[in-house]
Design an enzyme around this catalytic site. Structure first.
Site, PDB file in Angstrom:
ATOM      1  N   GLU A 129       0.870  -1.169  -0.142  1.00 33.74           N
ATOM      2  CA  GLU A 129       0.063  -0.054  -0.022  1.00 33.74           C
ATOM      3  C   GLU A 129       0.826   1.213  -0.070  1.00 33.74           C
ATOM      4  O   GLU A 129       1.867   1.218   0.607  1.00 33.74           O
ATOM      5  CB  GLU A 129      -0.690  -0.069   1.416  1.00 33.74           C
ATOM      6  CG  GLU A 129      -1.837   1.039   1.400  1.00 33.74           C
ATOM      7  CD  GLU A 129      -2.477   0.766   3.020  1.00 33.74           C
ATOM      8  OE1 GLU A 129      -2.027   0.263   3.818  1.00 33.74           O
ATOM      9  OE2 GLU A 129      -3.402   1.722   3.212  1.00 33.74           O
ATOM     10  N   LYS A 135      -9.629   1.975  -1.513  1.00 38.95           N
ATOM     11  CA  LYS A 135      -9.712   1.230  -0.197  1.00 38.95           C
ATOM     12  C   LYS A 135     -11.072   1.773   0.387  1.00 38.95           C
ATOM     13  O   LYS A 135     -11.355   2.775   0.586  1.00 38.95           O
ATOM     14  CB  LYS A 135      -8.720   1.573   0.705  1.00 38.95           C
ATOM     15  CG  LYS A 135      -8.397   0.655   2.079  1.00 38.95           C
ATOM     16  CD  LYS A 135      -7.395   1.398   2.751  1.00 38.95           C
ATOM     17  CE  LYS A 135      -7.024   0.585   4.261  1.00 38.95           C
ATOM     18  NZ  LYS A 135      -5.822   1.211   4.716  1.00 38.95           N
ATOM     19  N   CYS A 195      -4.983  -3.465   2.659  1.00 35.87           N
ATOM     20  CA  CYS A 195      -4.800  -3.508   4.024  1.00 35.87           C
ATOM     21  C   CYS A 195      -5.669  -3.615   4.801  1.00 35.87           C
ATOM     22  O   CYS A 195      -6.382  -4.836   4.959  1.00 35.87           O
ATOM     23  CB  CYS A 195      -3.815  -2.371   4.468  1.00 35.87           C
ATOM     24  SG  CYS A 195      -2.934  -2.544   5.856  1.00 35.87           S
TER      25      CYS A 195
HETATM   26  C1  ACM Z   1      -3.806  -0.064   7.198  1.00 35.10           C
HETATM   27  O1  ACM Z   1      -4.872  -0.189   6.990  1.00 35.10           O
HETATM   28  N1  ACM Z   1      -2.650   0.513   6.666  1.00 35.10           N
HETATM   29  C2  ACM Z   1      -3.483  -0.206   8.543  1.00 35.10           C
END
Ligand code: ACM
Length: 255
Positions: A41, A111, A144
């Site tokens: 990420e 995300k 993530c």
């Molecule tokens: C995260 O979602 N980078 C902790």
């Protein structure tokens, strides 16, 4: 198909240095047979921003220099590459990831589940969870903290994913074990590519746990990196194994 998760420490606000580190790992992974590379990420920018201005200065549109470079690597190395980046779309900023291949982009994901401070700067994703085929394997992507919400992996599995790719900057310690459950409950492969090291602001720091890994549909770890190392975790994906959702003669996950 062979997938490779690339793990690196990310230099704060030094995209050029992060490109250099990622390029070394990418070339090594391809020379040892990988067809699909997964970068962490926000792999070029760093993760822990102090202000919206700082993030805005590093955020880029989909045709910005970070992704143009990733597309160039994909052509040069003849492989698909997934990479996380801060995306600017007009005035809005998303924590995004692109999966690109030599013939063009495959998945553009924003995300869905923002973690902690991210909620101050980023908008939650507004694009669907997608599954695409590459070299005979169906790929889905999440980023993530999406790991913490089983519906994300489930939705990708229902859409047919054999392999979920998972660019990450992990902070919480439970994810590597939780992904064993995500893989098992959906009978899919999962490749998590994490960073390691710290983002430091003055006396405060945010620590990232490394441990990039590939998990098989039966929950077996096919490879895992340490907490404090640059490296590559590689595994061969057999899509047929992910498509057989039978647990026993009497039990099928999807029934
Ligand atoms: C995260 O979602 N980078 C902790």
């Amino acid at each position: 198909m062979i997938v490779a998760g690339l793990q690196l420490d990310i230099a704060w606000e030094e995209p050029a240095e992060n490109f250099r580190r990622a390029a070394v790992l990418a070339a090594r992974a391809v020379s040892s047979g990988a067809h699909l590379l997964v970068l962490p990420e926000l792999f070029a920018s760093g993760y822990w921003f102090e202000s919206e201005e700082q993030l805005r200065a590093l955020a880029e549109p989909l045709d910005g220099p970070t992704l143009e470079r990733v597309r160039e690597w994909s052509h040069q190395l003849d492989c698909a590459i997934a990479a996380g980046f801060p995306e600017r779309d007009g005035e809005t900023i998303y924590n995004s990831a692109l999966l690109t291949a030599p013939d063009g982009d495959l998945i553009h994901y924003r995300k869905l589940h923002l973690f902690g401070d991210e909620k101050r700067w980023f908008e939650p994703g507004d694009r669907p969870l997608e599954v695409v085929e590459y070299r005979g394997t169906k790929l889905g992507m999440m980023v993530c903290f999406d790991w913490r919400f089983p519906e994300t992996a489930r939705s990708l599995a229902f859409r047919g994913a054999d392999l979920i790719i998972h660019p990450s900057n992990l902070v919480l310690p439970w994810c590597p074990d939780a992904m064993i459950t995500r893989a098992l409950e959906n009978n899919v492969y999962i490749a998590t590519s994490d960073r390691w090291g710290d983002d430091v602001h003055g006396d405060e720091k945010l620590h990232f746990i490394g441990q990039s890994q590939v998990v098989a549909p039966n929950g077996e770890r096919l490879g895992r990196l340490g907490e404090h190392e640059d490296g590559i975790v590689e595994a061969e994906i057999d899509p047929e194994r992910a498509r057989n959702k039978s647990v026993s003669q009497w039990n099928d996950l999807w029934d």
